[in-house]
Design a protein around this motif. Structure first.
Motif, mmCIF file in Angstrom:
data_model
loop_
_atom_site.group_PDB
_atom_site.id
_atom_site.type_symbol
_atom_site.label_atom_id
_atom_site.label_comp_id
_atom_site.label_asym_id
_atom_site.label_seq_id
_atom_site.Cartn_x
_atom_site.Cartn_y
_atom_site.Cartn_z
ATOM 1 N N LYS A 85 -1.552 22.380 53.856
ATOM 2 C CA LYS A 85 -2.905 22.059 53.399
ATOM 3 C C LYS A 85 -3.005 22.078 51.879
ATOM 4 O O LYS A 85 -3.725 21.271 51.273
ATOM 5 N N ALA A 86 -2.284 23.005 51.253
ATOM 6 C CA ALA A 86 -2.337 23.153 49.799
ATOM 7 C C ALA A 86 -1.396 22.187 49.084
ATOM 8 O O ALA A 86 -1.329 22.197 47.848
ATOM 9 N N ASN A 87 -0.652 21.383 49.854
ATOM 10 C CA ASN A 87 0.288 20.411 49.286
ATOM 11 C C ASN A 87 1.345 21.096 48.425
ATOM 12 O O ASN A 87 1.710 20.615 47.347
ATOM 13 N N VAL A 88 1.834 22.243 48.919
ATOM 14 C CA VAL A 88 2.905 22.961 48.227
ATOM 15 C C VAL A 88 4.165 22.103 48.220
ATOM 16 O O VAL A 88 4.527 21.504 49.231
ATOM 17 N N LYS A 89 4.835 22.050 47.089
ATOM 18 C CA LYS A 89 5.989 21.161 46.916
ATOM 19 C C LYS A 89 7.326 21.787 47.307
ATOM 20 O O LYS A 89 8.328 21.084 47.445
ATOM 21 N N HIS A 90 7.347 23.110 47.450
ATOM 22 C CA HIS A 90 8.623 23.779 47.725
ATOM 23 C C HIS A 90 8.332 25.095 48.431
ATOM 24 O O HIS A 90 7.604 25.939 47.909
ATOM 25 N N TYR A 91 8.896 25.279 49.613
ATOM 26 C CA TYR A 91 8.713 26.491 50.422
ATOM 27 C C TYR A 91 10.052 27.223 50.440
ATOM 28 O O TYR A 91 11.068 26.693 50.908
ATOM 29 N N VAL A 92 10.062 28.442 49.907
ATOM 30 C CA VAL A 92 11.294 29.224 49.790
ATOM 31 C C VAL A 92 11.159 30.499 50.622
ATOM 32 O O VAL A 92 10.115 31.155 50.593
ATOM 33 N N ALA A 93 12.199 30.851 51.352
ATOM 34 C CA ALA A 93 12.179 32.091 52.138
ATOM 35 C C ALA A 93 13.487 32.839 51.954
ATOM 36 O O ALA A 93 14.556 32.234 51.815
ATOM 37 N N LEU A 94 13.390 34.154 51.965
ATOM 38 C CA LEU A 94 14.569 35.013 51.867
ATOM 39 C C LEU A 94 14.996 35.455 53.257
ATOM 40 O O LEU A 94 14.180 35.931 54.044
ATOM 41 N N SER A 95 16.283 35.298 53.544
ATOM 42 C CA SER A 95 16.822 35.736 54.822
ATOM 43 C C SER A 95 18.150 36.442 54.571
ATOM 44 O O SER A 95 18.400 36.913 53.459
ATOM 45 N N VAL A 96 18.988 36.516 55.577
ATOM 46 C CA VAL A 96 20.156 37.399 55.536
ATOM 47 C C VAL A 96 21.436 36.629 55.844
ATOM 48 O O VAL A 96 21.483 35.848 56.806
ATOM 49 N N VAL A 97 22.472 36.859 55.051
ATOM 50 C CA VAL A 97 23.789 36.292 55.348
ATOM 51 C C VAL A 97 24.221 36.739 56.747
ATOM 52 O O VAL A 97 24.133 37.913 57.091
ATOM 53 N N GLY A 98 24.681 35.793 57.540
ATOM 54 C CA GLY A 98 25.171 36.100 58.878
ATOM 55 C C GLY A 98 24.113 36.158 59.952
ATOM 56 O O GLY A 98 24.410 36.527 61.095
ATOM 57 N N THR A 99 22.862 35.767 59.621
ATOM 58 C CA THR A 99 21.783 35.837 60.609
ATOM 59 C C THR A 99 22.164 35.166 61.922
ATOM 60 O O THR A 99 21.943 35.714 63.008
ATOM 61 N N ASP A 100 22.750 33.980 61.842
ATOM 62 C CA ASP A 100 23.061 33.227 63.064
ATOM 63 C C ASP A 100 24.211 33.847 63.865
ATOM 64 O O ASP A 100 24.489 33.416 64.988
ATOM 65 N N GLN A 101 24.874 34.863 63.303
ATOM 66 C CA GLN A 101 25.949 35.548 64.027
ATOM 67 C C GLN A 101 25.521 36.939 64.516
ATOM 68 O O GLN A 101 26.335 37.673 65.074
ATOM 69 N N LEU A 102 24.258 37.273 64.285
ATOM 70 C CA LEU A 102 23.761 38.603 64.634
ATOM 71 C C LEU A 102 22.649 38.536 65.676
ATOM 72 O O LEU A 102 21.788 39.409 65.747
#
Length: 248
Positions: A85-102
């Motif tokens: 809605k706010a027309n944000v140009k870039h969405y950034v999120a912090l996650s964890v190395v190896g998430t898909d293996q855990l």
């Protein structure tokens, strides 16, 4: 540019806000204690009004399976809707190395769900995968303690300082959307059991660390390289010894 940092008063978020401010950006710390609640949506529209970038470094207050999944699904749904809605140009999120293996862990299944929602949203995005923080090494020991002994597998480990995590997030946030994952990690690689043994000795914690190849990591059996990034990861500069010296 205006960058709204969700979780902006926490360990990583406060450092991201400071770095962005030093670079001349309008960095807004958004958290429940600043009137922004991603679970209820309170204050989100006002915070994201005019934002160029939103950075989500918030975390679930519970690591239990169902509460973690509810947190990340609800918060991410609200954030994505308001960012669009706010027309944000870039969405950034912090996650964890190896998430898909855990994914045997409910918490990491929730983190994977968050990542999948962002990648499938249609918004320009970047996901930063960080290795474990120096600040949480004692927490790893606490979680892995059985009858007064810390049981850990001798797998590769490349933790990093929260300051370096924040620097990596800030770099990504001020760059073009990757529409992919960027990995960041510490400058030194060791073994998980060795690192925790060194860390506990450095703070006078008497608990023995038992090297146990069958020991889980937060309830998950991990392989030799589950917790370390690929060869193209961006590496921080602060070593564990340097960081530990700063804590004294």
């Amino acid at each position: 540019m205006k960058v709204v940092v969700i979780g902006g008063t926490g360990l990583i978020g406060s450092k991201v806000v400071s770095r962005l401010g030093e670079q001349g950006h309008e960095a807004v710390a958004a958290a429940p204690n600043t009137g922004v609640n991603t679970l209820t949506g309170e204050g989100l529209a006002e915070a994201l009004d005019g934002a160029d970038v939103v950075v989500d470094v918030s975390n679930s207050p519970s690591f239990d399976d169902d509460p973690a999944m509810r947190f990340f699904r609800t918060a991410t749904t609200n954030l994505l809707q308001q960012a669009e809605k706010a027309n944000v140009k870039h969405y950034v999120a912090l996650s964890v190395v190896g998430t898909d293996q855990l994914l045997d862990s409910g918490y990491f299944r929730a983190k994977q769900a968050q990542e999948d929602m962002i990648a499938g949203s249609g918004l320009p995005y970047s996901i930063v995968h960080a290795t474990q923080f120096f600040e949480f090494i004692r927490g790893i020991a606490d979680f892995s303690t059985v009858d007064g002994e810390v049981h850990l597998p001798p797998v590769l480990f490349r933790p990093m300082a929260a300051e370096d995590v924040a620097a990596g997030v800030a770099r990504v946030a001020t760059g073009a959307p990757l529409n992919a994952i960027r990995e960041v990690a510490g400058p030194e690689q060791s073994r998980l059991d060795e690192m925790v043994r060194t860390a506990l000795a450095g703070i006078g914690d008497p608990r023995p660390v038992v090297t146990d190849p069958q020991a889980p990591y937060f309830g998950v059996q991990v392989g030799e390289e589950t917790l370390v990034p690929g060869t193209d990861a961006e590496l921080g500069t602060l070593t564990y010894a340097e960081w530990a010296a700063q804590q004294r």
